[in-house]
Scaffold this active site. Structure first.
Site, short mmCIF file in Angstrom:
data_model
loop_
_atom_site.label_atom_id
_atom_site.label_comp_id
_atom_site.label_asym_id
_atom_site.label_seq_id
_atom_site.Cartn_x
_atom_site.Cartn_y
_atom_site.Cartn_z
N GLU A 98 0.84 -1.24 -0.20
CA GLU A 98 0.08 0.02 0.01
C GLU A 98 0.75 1.28 0.09
O GLU A 98 1.91 1.11 0.43
CB GLU A 98 -0.74 0.12 1.48
CG GLU A 98 -2.35 -0.41 1.08
CD GLU A 98 -3.24 0.51 0.36
OE1 GLU A 98 -2.69 1.39 -0.33
OE2 GLU A 98 -4.45 0.36 0.74
N ILE A 100 -0.27 3.97 1.39
CA ILE A 100 -0.63 4.63 2.73
C ILE A 100 -1.88 4.13 3.35
O ILE A 100 -2.81 3.62 2.85
CB ILE A 100 -0.91 6.22 2.34
CG1 ILE A 100 -1.20 7.21 3.79
CG2 ILE A 100 -2.24 6.49 1.72
CD1 ILE A 100 -0.86 8.51 3.66
N VAL A 101 -1.49 3.97 4.65
CA VAL A 101 -2.94 3.36 5.57
C VAL A 101 -3.44 4.64 6.41
O VAL A 101 -2.59 5.18 7.18
CB VAL A 101 -2.53 2.37 6.51
CG1 VAL A 101 -3.68 1.97 7.15
CG2 VAL A 101 -2.22 1.16 5.58
N ASP A 102 -4.76 5.10 6.09
CA ASP A 102 -5.32 6.02 6.65
C ASP A 102 -6.26 5.46 7.68
O ASP A 102 -5.78 5.43 8.97
CB ASP A 102 -5.91 6.90 5.68
CG ASP A 102 -6.68 8.45 6.34
OD1 ASP A 102 -6.59 8.71 7.46
OD2 ASP A 102 -7.24 9.21 5.37
N LYS A 130 -0.89 6.94 8.75
CA LYS A 130 -1.57 7.74 9.72
C LYS A 130 -1.85 7.19 10.89
O LYS A 130 -3.33 7.06 10.99
CB LYS A 130 -2.55 8.62 9.00
CG LYS A 130 -2.14 9.46 7.79
CD LYS A 130 -3.18 10.21 7.25
CE LYS A 130 -3.00 10.64 5.78
NZ LYS A 130 -4.13 11.30 5.51
N ASP A 158 -1.58 10.89 -4.47
CA ASP A 158 -2.25 12.36 -5.07
C ASP A 158 -3.20 13.16 -4.48
O ASP A 158 -3.56 12.81 -3.39
CB ASP A 158 -3.02 11.77 -6.59
CG ASP A 158 -4.29 11.20 -6.16
OD1 ASP A 158 -4.43 10.35 -5.15
OD2 ASP A 158 -5.30 11.62 -6.75
P1 IMP Z 1 -7.87 4.25 4.08
O1 IMP Z 1 -9.02 3.17 3.54
O2 IMP Z 1 -8.68 5.19 5.05
O3 IMP Z 1 -7.03 3.49 5.17
O4 IMP Z 1 -7.36 5.04 3.05
C1 IMP Z 1 -6.48 4.42 2.15
C2 IMP Z 1 -6.59 5.16 0.83
O5 IMP Z 1 -6.77 6.63 0.89
C3 IMP Z 1 -5.07 4.93 0.18
O6 IMP Z 1 -4.66 3.88 -0.48
C4 IMP Z 1 -5.03 6.33 -0.60
O7 IMP Z 1 -5.53 6.10 -1.70
C5 IMP Z 1 -5.98 7.33 0.30
N1 IMP Z 1 -5.28 8.28 1.03
C6 IMP Z 1 -5.33 8.29 2.40
N2 IMP Z 1 -4.81 9.42 2.98
C7 IMP Z 1 -4.00 9.91 1.93
C8 IMP Z 1 -3.18 10.97 1.71
O8 IMP Z 1 -2.65 11.74 2.63
N3 IMP Z 1 -2.68 11.23 0.44
C9 IMP Z 1 -3.17 10.74 -0.70
N4 IMP Z 1 -4.01 9.47 -0.70
C10 IMP Z 1 -4.45 9.14 0.55
#
Ligand code: IMP
Length: 176
Positions: A98, A100-102, A130, A158
């Site tokens: 991946e 990024i993991v948000d 994050k 992006d």
């Molecule tokens: P999650 O499901 O909230 O963990 O989000 C994961 C996806 O959100 C990542 O694979 C990215 O596509 C997108 N994403 C989350 N934060 C960012 C960021 O700061 N910059 C760019 N893409 C992000």
């Protein structure tokens, strides 16, 4: 957003160094595995996957998977599979790569989805994490950098399809 370049958060040389450290760790951990299937999550992981895979010293193959993104900007949305892996991963060692993991929802969904293909093992690797934004508990085996609650771009990531090919990781202020 203006046309100005985003301020730097993680430099190109720090990324290069960390990617090679991750690759060394992964190569050592999978030394006895025979082969690892790297599954890059499109689109954001394409540059990280390219660099990570070329730094590995173990046998590896490459697959891609695509899930629905947040849309045009930074708002969260439901996770939906857009493109499945093409190769057969049954009985093989899988490493999800991946960018990024948000909140963790995407990775959590992918682990569950890929488990249904009956791989020998599944591990996870992300360039950025994050941690303070986590909404679901998900195991991340390899983390490049922990960052705060900010929107980052560059090195594959992006904001509204902009700045993916920036060589460093910078931050932007989302407008939505
Ligand atoms: P999650 O499901 O909230 O963990 O989000 C994961 C996806 O959100 C990542 O694979 C990215 O596509 C997108 N994403 C989350 N934060 C960012 C960021 O700061 N910059 C760019 N893409 C992000």
């Amino acid at each position: 957003m203006t046309d100005a370049l985003p301020p730097e958060l993680i430099s190109e040389s720090d990324i290069r160094k960390r990617v090679s450290e991750l690759a060394a760790q992964i190569s050592s951990d999978y030394a006895d595995a025979g082969e690892v299937v790297l599954i890059g999550v499109l689109k954001g992981s394409f540059i990280f996957l390219a660099d990570l895979s070329r730094n590995l010293t173990i046998p590896r193959t490459i697959e891609f998977i695509a899930v629905s993104s947040y849309g045009a900007g930074s708002k969260s949305g439901a996770v939906r599979l857009v493109m499945d892996v093409r190769g057969n991963i049954e009985g093989r060692h899988v490493l999800i790569v991946e960018d990024i993991v948000d909140t963790g929802h995407t990775l959590n969904y992918l682990i569950g989805m890929l488990e249904s293909h009956n791989p020998a093992s599944i591990r996870t690797c992300t360039l950025l994490h994050k941690a303070e934004r986590a909404e679901v508990e998900v195991t991340i085996d390899y983390v490049g950098f922990n960052i705060g609650d900010e929107w980052v771009v560059g090195y594959g990531l992006d904001y509204a399809e902009q700045n993916r090919t920036l060589p460093y990781i910078g931050n932007v202020q989302p407008v939505d």
